[in-house]
Enzyme design. Structure first.
Site, PDB file in Angstrom:
ATOM      1  NE  ARG A  87      -3.660   2.534   0.856  1.00  0.00           N
ATOM      2  CZ  ARG A  87      -4.583   2.714   1.770  1.00  0.00           C
ATOM      3  NH1 ARG A  87      -4.912   1.725   2.568  1.00  0.00           N
ATOM      4  NH2 ARG A  87      -5.172   3.881   1.904  1.00  0.00           N
ATOM      5  CG  ASP A 101      -8.510   1.472   3.881  1.00  0.00           C
ATOM      6  OD1 ASP A 101      -7.609   2.157   4.415  1.00  0.00           O
ATOM      7  OD2 ASP A 101      -9.700   1.845   3.810  1.00  0.00           O
TER       8      ASP A 101
HETATM    9  N1  PH2 Z   1     -13.216   2.196   1.001  1.00  0.00           N
HETATM   10  C1  PH2 Z   1     -12.978   3.364   0.421  1.00  0.00           C
HETATM   11  C2  PH2 Z   1     -13.815   3.905  -0.648  1.00  0.00           C
HETATM   12  N2  PH2 Z   1     -14.926   3.100  -0.967  1.00  0.00           N
HETATM   13  N3  PH2 Z   1     -16.223   1.157  -0.748  1.00  0.00           N
HETATM   14  C3  PH2 Z   1     -16.447  -0.023  -0.149  1.00  0.00           C
HETATM   15  N4  PH2 Z   1     -17.490  -0.760  -0.517  1.00  0.00           N
HETATM   16  N5  PH2 Z   1     -15.622  -0.515   0.832  1.00  0.00           N
HETATM   17  C4  PH2 Z   1     -14.541   0.192   1.246  1.00  0.00           C
HETATM   18  O1  PH2 Z   1     -13.801  -0.267   2.149  1.00  0.00           O
HETATM   19  C5  PH2 Z   1     -14.275   1.454   0.637  1.00  0.00           C
HETATM   20  C6  PH2 Z   1     -15.155   1.907  -0.369  1.00  0.00           C
HETATM   21  C7  PH2 Z   1     -11.844   4.149   0.844  1.00  0.00           C
HETATM   22  O2  PH2 Z   1     -11.195   3.619   1.934  1.00  0.00           O
HETATM   23 MG    MG Z   2      -7.726   4.065   5.369  1.00  0.00          MG
HETATM   24 MG    MG Z   3     -10.979   3.397   4.289  1.00  0.00          MG
END
Ligand code: PH2
Ligand code: MG
Ligand code: MG
Length: 166
Positions: A87, A101
């Site tokens: 990342r 993340d």
């Molecule tokens: N995380 C994001 C942006 N959009 N959409 C979903 N479904 N799940 C995520 O974890 C996600 C996202 C930015 O961290």
């Molecule tokens: Mg984050």
């Molecule tokens: Mg996030």
């Protein structure tokens, strides 16, 4: 002020590369944080991407960790796990696709609002992809800034709301 162990809640997400492998590595990484114990991991579910950047679907999950680390050290440990999965933390990446993340959602009942660390996560209550897995492992956790439990916040989400990005 020194304090005893606290219960931290973490959101996991991945939508780049081998998503299952990234989430698995995230879970193993959480289990290896010093002075901490991984208490629970939610089921991993596929979710539609939320936010302004066109991107592929995510795998999302949530975990509960008991830790004796202070919050900034705990967050640094999360960032190290993300980096180990390739990342890169760059500005243009906001809202965009990511290998792994790990978002710090709750750190006990602590409220911290600084550029480098914000808990509770300021947008967690808007996001079904956060609240649904979190409700599987910590339904009764209270978001101290809102005075509501995770289950209450999930029930309060509009039916169509999937949340908003980053
Ligand atoms: N995380 C994001 C942006 N959009 N959409 C979903 N479904 N799940 C995520 O974890 C996600 C996202 C930015 O961290
Ligand atoms: Mg984050
Ligand atoms: Mg996030």
């Amino acid at each position: 002020v020194p304090h005893g162990p606290v219960i931290a809640c973490v959101a996991l997400g991945s939508n780049l590369g081998d998503r299952h492998s990234h989430i698995d590595a995230g879970i193993r990484g959480l289990g290896a944080i010093p002075a901490s114990a991984l208490l629970a991991v939610s089921p991993v579910t596929e979710t539609e991407p939320v936010g302004p950047v066109p991107q592929g679907p995510y795998l999302n999950a949530a975990a509960v960790v008991r830790t004796a680390l202070p919050p900034r050290e705990f967050l640094a440990a999360l960032h190290a796990i993300e980096r180990a999965r390739g990342r890169e933390r760059v500005l243009k990446e906001r809202w965009g696709p990511r290998t792994l993340d790990l978002d710090l959602l709750l750190f006990g009942d602590e409220v911290i609002d600084e550029p480098a660390i914000t808990v509770p996560h300021p947008r967690m209550h808007e996001r079904r992809f956060v609240l649904e897995p979190l409700a599987a492992v910590a339904p009764d956790a209270v978001v101290p800034t809102l005075g509501r439990t995770v289950l209450e916040l999930l029930a309060a989400l509009p039916a169509a709301a999937t949340g908003s990005g980053a």
